[in-house]
Every structure is written in structure tokens, then in C-alpha cells.
Design a protein around this motif. Structure first.
Motif, mmCIF file in Angstrom:
data_model
loop_
_atom_site.group_PDB
_atom_site.id
_atom_site.type_symbol
_atom_site.label_atom_id
_atom_site.label_comp_id
_atom_site.label_asym_id
_atom_site.label_seq_id
_atom_site.Cartn_x
_atom_site.Cartn_y
_atom_site.Cartn_z
ATOM 1 N N ASN A 3 0.812 -1.215 0.000
ATOM 2 C CA ASN A 3 0.000 0.000 0.000
ATOM 3 C C ASN A 3 0.843 1.262 0.000
ATOM 4 O O ASN A 3 0.510 2.248 -0.645
ATOM 5 C CB ASN A 3 -0.920 0.010 1.222
ATOM 6 C CG ASN A 3 -2.085 -0.950 1.048
ATOM 7 O OD1 ASN A 3 -2.302 -1.441 -0.052
ATOM 8 N ND2 ASN A 3 -2.800 -1.217 2.114
ATOM 9 N N ILE A 160 -6.193 -2.629 -4.801
ATOM 10 C CA ILE A 160 -6.320 -1.788 -3.607
ATOM 11 C C ILE A 160 -7.738 -1.254 -3.479
ATOM 12 O O ILE A 160 -8.307 -1.223 -2.381
ATOM 13 C CB ILE A 160 -5.289 -0.639 -3.645
ATOM 14 C CG1 ILE A 160 -3.886 -1.216 -3.455
ATOM 15 C CG2 ILE A 160 -5.579 0.393 -2.570
ATOM 16 C CD1 ILE A 160 -2.786 -0.190 -3.508
ATOM 17 N N GLU A 179 -9.820 3.827 3.662
ATOM 18 C CA GLU A 179 -8.527 4.200 3.061
ATOM 19 C C GLU A 179 -7.522 4.598 4.143
ATOM 20 O O GLU A 179 -6.360 4.183 4.112
ATOM 21 C CB GLU A 179 -8.737 5.361 2.074
ATOM 22 C CG GLU A 179 -9.431 4.952 0.797
ATOM 23 C CD GLU A 179 -9.987 6.132 0.014
ATOM 24 O OE1 GLU A 179 -10.451 5.917 -1.120
ATOM 25 O OE2 GLU A 179 -9.980 7.274 0.535
ATOM 26 N N ALA A 184 -4.066 3.271 2.529
ATOM 27 C CA ALA A 184 -4.175 3.172 1.063
ATOM 28 C C ALA A 184 -4.266 4.574 0.446
ATOM 29 O O ALA A 184 -4.531 5.553 1.150
ATOM 30 C CB ALA A 184 -5.418 2.359 0.697
#
Length: 296
Positions: A3, A160, A179, A184
Motif C-alpha cells: 500500500n 487496492i 482508506e 491506502a
């Protein structure tokens, strides 16, 4: 892919370059519309060079949402009824949707995503009219593309996006929260980088970047006019989620912060009235979605 690698600005910028550019007609029209000396004939001449776009825009103009008596068959008539800005917004919005496509997966599907986005666009215009916003340029487009970073992520880092949606849905949290939890890439930042790459108006770029930031003081020196549009789209987004109109990758429903309503001078007891207006206007959303090619 880790990530933290995907979250790096370099990675995002490099991979955003692989996304399509917007058609030249978008930039030609924007330049003409921003020139006070431009005429309707000049704008119509540019649009005629892209017959497919002209046909799509006229179909949108003739949709139930605008309810023009007898309809229109030419760009000049469309401009006469709706104005330069609205026609330009329809060209820009249509072009962005055409340029942003992705494969459906278990957690993120294109049709409900664009249904949600059109809903936010319609709700944004409804709110702008409700509060009697004097300048409504780019309000519709800002609502339409507020989440475009999600489609960009679906193209440049699909694994993702899927994982973020999965966590958001299973944990009952928003995409924004998922997120941050994952570390991310944030769809707001990805969308803002894409807006910059496409040279979209600063207003749209700021809406894309800040539509989850409820504290207007933390939006990085955004002008009061832009802040108001960000607030409008933020409220529209919350209300469309509450109405469960389409889906943008999560199911969380959140109330509107009191500070947001205060900045827009909307009394909490009038929210129901506003929602009814939005629901009435959403009746025309299906027509929009079919013309834009996002609904079967």
C-alpha cells in the motif's frame, strides 16, 4: 503491491499518465465560454466538429430534468434555454464519464457508481438553488465527478480499490475511513491529481480533494466561494447516501454536521423539505444515466 508504494505521489502520477486524456473539444469549448467576446455561433461550430458529443448533449438537454417545452434540436437553441455554462458542464461531464471506465468486481460496480454520482450532481444543483447561490457554474459537474478518484484507482491499482471497498462494506465504515485505516491511496487525492492532469477548473479540483473534509479551515486556504461549493457537494453526497441512490463503494450513512448546515444557512428542520425536492429531481436521473451510457 504494498500500500505504501501505491500511495506514493510518484506512483500515482506515473500511473495516472496511462489514463485517457479528455477530448480536445472540452478545452476548446472552455476557452470559448470563458471569452466574453465569444458567440453562440462559434460554440456551435466547435461542437459540430464532434457530432457524437453534440448528439449526446442534445439528448441530455432534452431529458426530463430540464423539461424544455417542445425540446430543442440545435446547440444554439440549447444555449438559448440553458446558457453557455450548462452546455459546457454537460460536455465536460459526458467527456469525463466516457474517459473513466473500469471492470466491475464483487465490491465496486460502474452502473451504481455513476447512479450515485449523477444523484450527487442533481442534489448539488437542488441545494444550490435552495440556498439561492448566485453563481452556480460547475456545480453539476463538481457533484458528478466528486468521486472520480475511485474510477482512477480502479484502473491504476484495482486490487487496492477492491480491498478498500471490502473493508468499508464489511466494517460498515466509509471509503474515506477505510482508506485511512489501510494506509491506502485516498480517492480524494487521486481524483485531485487527475483533475490537475486534465486541467479541470480549480473549483472542481477542490471539490474532488475536499468533499470529505467537514472543517473548512483545514481545506488549505480555499476561497470562500470554493468552500461553499465544497460544502454543497459534501451535503449532497451525504443526502444521496442516505437515500441509498446508487452506490459508491460503501454503505455507511452519516448525518450532516451541524457546522456544515450552519455554513449553508440551512435550518435542520428544513432538511426534510430539501430531501423531498431532491427526490423529485432524481426522477429524471434514469434518463441522464441512459444518455451518458452508464445504464443498460
Amino acid at each position: 503491491m504494498e500500500n505504501n508504494e501505491a500511495a506514493s505521489t510518484d506512483f500515482l502520477l506515473q500511473n495516472l499518465e496511462s489514463l485517457p486524456t479528455l477530448p480536445i473539444i472540452v478545452y476548446e469549448l472552455t476557452e470559448l465560454i470563458n471569452d466574453p467576446m465569444s458567440s453562440t455561433a462559434e460554440i456551435e461550430k466547435v461542437m459540430i466538429n464532434d457530432q457524437s458529443m453534440t448528439t449526446k448533449v442534445l439528448r441530455l438537454v432534452n431529458s426530463a430534468y430540464y423539461a424544455i417545452p417542445g425540446g430543442v434540436t440545435s446547440v444554439s437553441r440549447a444555449i438559448a434555454y440553458l446558457g453557455f455554462d450548462t452546455v459546457n458542464q454537460l460536455v465536460l461531464g459526458s467527456s469525463i464519464i466516457e474517459s473513466l471506465k473500469c471492470e466491475d468486481n464483487e465490491y465496486f460496480k460502474l452502473e451504481p457508481f455513476w447512479q450515485h454520482s449523477v444523484g450527487v450532481a442533481i442534489a448539488s444543483e437542488t441545494i444550490a438553488k435552495h440556498i439561492k447561490l448566485t453563481k452556480q457554474t460547475d456545480i453539476f459537474t463538481s457533484g458528478l465527478v466528486h468521486d472520480m478518484g475511485k474510477i482512477a484507482l480502479a484502473n491504476i491499482a484495482p486490487e487496492i480499490l477492491v480491498q478498500t471497498c471490502k473493508i468499508a462494506i464489511e466494517a460498515g465504515i466509509s471509503m474515506d475511513e477505510a482508506e485511512k485505516q489501510m494506509g491506502a491511496p485516498q480517492h480524494t487525492e487521486v481524483g485531485a491529481l487527475l483533475a490537475k492532469k486534465w486541467k479541470l477548473p480549480g473549483l472542481i479540483e477542490n471539490v474532488v480533494r475536499h468533499h470529505h473534509q467537514a472543517d473548512s479551515l483545514r481545506r488549505g486556504g480555499v476561497s470562500s466561494e470554493m468552500n461553499q461549493t465544497v460544502d454543497i457537494v459534501m451535503l449532497a453526497n451525504l443526502l444521496i447516501h442516505a437515500l441509498k441512490f446508487g452506490s459508491s463503494g460503501h454503505n455507511k450513512i452519516e448525518g450532516a454536521p451541524k457546522s456544515l448546515l450552519e455554513r449553508l444557512s440551512i435550518q435542520p428542520d428544513l432538511i426534510k423539505t430539501l430531501i423531498l425536492k431532491i427526490k423529485d429531481n432524481l426522477q429524471s436521473a434514469d434518463g441522464f444515466l441512459r444518455v451518458l451510457g452508464t445504464k443498460g
